[in-house]
Design an enzyme around this catalytic site. Structure first.
Site, mmCIF file in Angstrom:
data_model
loop_
_atom_site.group_PDB
_atom_site.id
_atom_site.type_symbol
_atom_site.label_atom_id
_atom_site.label_comp_id
_atom_site.label_asym_id
_atom_site.label_seq_id
_atom_site.Cartn_x
_atom_site.Cartn_y
_atom_site.Cartn_z
ATOM 1 N N ASN A 9 -20.527 5.330 -55.207
ATOM 2 C CA ASN A 9 -21.084 4.087 -54.553
ATOM 3 C C ASN A 9 -20.638 2.930 -55.770
ATOM 4 O OD1 ASN A 9 -22.297 1.752 -53.539
ATOM 5 N ND2 ASN A 9 -24.412 2.616 -53.939
ATOM 6 N N LYS A 11 -21.087 -0.089 -55.275
ATOM 7 C CA LYS A 11 -21.851 -1.306 -55.169
ATOM 8 C C LYS A 11 -21.083 -2.588 -55.242
ATOM 9 C CE LYS A 11 -25.445 1.566 -57.330
ATOM 10 N NZ LYS A 11 -26.685 1.296 -57.627
ATOM 11 N N HIS A 95 -29.674 2.513 -48.098
ATOM 12 C CA HIS A 95 -29.711 2.662 -49.629
ATOM 13 C C HIS A 95 -31.173 1.827 -50.285
ATOM 14 C CE1 HIS A 95 -28.763 2.046 -53.833
ATOM 15 N NE2 HIS A 95 -28.058 2.908 -53.892
ATOM 16 N N GLU A 97 -31.405 -0.116 -52.395
ATOM 17 C CA GLU A 97 -31.238 -1.533 -52.747
ATOM 18 C C GLU A 97 -31.232 -2.437 -51.381
ATOM 19 O OE1 GLU A 97 -27.795 -0.999 -55.280
ATOM 20 O OE2 GLU A 97 -28.952 -0.051 -56.414
ATOM 21 N N GLU A 167 -32.743 10.000 -53.141
ATOM 22 C CA GLU A 167 -32.324 9.188 -54.478
ATOM 23 C C GLU A 167 -33.637 8.521 -54.805
ATOM 24 O OE1 GLU A 167 -28.081 7.753 -54.580
ATOM 25 O OE2 GLU A 167 -29.140 6.318 -53.616
ATOM 26 N N GLY A 173 -29.889 3.876 -61.599
ATOM 27 C CA GLY A 173 -29.417 2.658 -62.579
ATOM 28 C C GLY A 173 -30.239 2.815 -63.691
ATOM 29 N N SER A 212 -28.866 7.957 -61.679
ATOM 30 C CA SER A 212 -28.425 8.320 -62.848
ATOM 31 C C SER A 212 -27.924 9.493 -63.273
ATOM 32 C CB SER A 212 -29.558 8.020 -63.869
ATOM 33 O OG SER A 212 -30.194 6.837 -63.526
HETATM 34 C C1 PEP Z 1 -26.799 4.539 -56.290
HETATM 35 O O1 PEP Z 1 -26.589 3.651 -56.388
HETATM 36 O O2 PEP Z 1 -26.778 5.322 -55.431
HETATM 37 C C2 PEP Z 1 -27.110 5.421 -57.662
HETATM 38 C C3 PEP Z 1 -27.396 6.635 -57.553
HETATM 39 O O3 PEP Z 1 -26.864 4.701 -58.817
HETATM 40 P P1 PEP Z 1 -27.088 5.417 -60.075
HETATM 41 O O4 PEP Z 1 -25.939 6.656 -60.391
HETATM 42 O O5 PEP Z 1 -26.341 4.343 -61.000
HETATM 43 O O6 PEP Z 1 -28.281 5.613 -60.668
#
Ligand code: PEP
Length: 249
Positions: A9, A11, A95, A97, A167, A173, A212
């Site tokens: 992803n 972003k 997601h 976000e 998630e 992040g 992460s």
């Molecule tokens: C994400 O944005 O779906 C995500 C898992 O980000 P990160 O791997 O940076 O934690």
């Protein structure tokens, strides 16, 4: 046996040129002996560039969201039909976000999910709790509600054509990954809950972990029985890191 899937992803990062260069590096490093499926979700406006570069490759193209409507006065939205024109096969929905920063409700996420299903895009339905919810032992209530919204709108059979990504928001992040046990516990809970409605759908459903994931923790996470790959944010912006994660799956 479920096939694993690793999806990047990207972003809101990069430029047309950077997206193209990132994809070229990923394609060069993937090789033939990969045992998992791989997908990339660039920003909407980089889709044409990336779609062209992906021609003839088995890497799946995905979007970071999809409209809950087909066309009309919905400023700022992009429909499933438009995404399919660019060869998109996947669409991230829900997601954290989108849910947290842009206030997308579970009902809206479910409507987006349903549109993806209707038009043959594979939705990657993201669900997960914030830290406060985990600490007050409400994880399963929260993800149960996020899941139920989709089940009530599109039905359990739709999950045969979808992917779920667990998630935990506190791990996205932040560099703070869920432990393999924490992630496996939730993945197993998700699968069991779906199995109560349809055991075949549950058995075949790919449940990805996101939060992460890095080259040094991917293999341990992906070795858990109910973790079928990952949704990768930060580490997917670096071709070497992403490739290592893909090769761990
Ligand atoms: C994400 O944005 O779906 C995500 C898992 O980000 P990160 O791997 O940076 O934690």
């Amino acid at each position: 046996m479920r096939r694993s899937l690793v999806v990047g992803n990207w972003k809101m990062n990069g430029s047309r040129e950077k997206s193209r260069a990132l994809l070229d590096d990923i394609l060069k490093g993937l090789g033939q002996d990969l045992k998992s499926d791989v997908g990339v979700c660039p920003p909407f406006v980089h889709l044409p560039e990336v779609a062209l570069a992906l021609q003839g490759s088995s890497v799946l193209l995905g979007s970071q969201n999809v409209a809950d409507q087909d066309e009309g006065a919905f400023t700022g939205e992009i429909s499933a039909l438009m995404l399919k024109e660019f060869g998109c096969r996947l669409a991230i929905v829900g997601h954290s976000e989108r849910r947290i920063i842009y206030g997308e409700s579970s009902a809206l996420v479910a409507a987006r999910y349903a549109k993806a299903i209707e038009h043959g895009l594979i939705p990657i339905l993201c669900i997960g709790e914030i830290l406060e919810e985990r600490e007050s032992e409400r994880t399963f209530d929260v993800i149960g509600e996020q899941l139920d919204a989709v089940l009530n709108t599109a039905g359990v059979a739709s999950l045969a054509k979808a992917v779920i990504a667990y998630e935990p928001v506190w791990a996205i992040g932040t560099g703070r990954t869920a432990s393999t046990e924490q992630a496996q516990e939730v993945h197993c809970w998700i699968r069991s809950r779906i199995a109560r409605l349809d055991s075949d759908v549950a058995e075949n459903l790919q449940v990805l972990y996101g939060g992460s994931v890095k080259p040094d923790n991917a293999a341990a996470l992906f070795s858990m029985p109910d973790i079928d790959g990952g949704l990768i944010g930060g580490a997917s912006l670096d071709a070497n890191s992403f490739l290592k994660i893909c090769h761990s799956a």
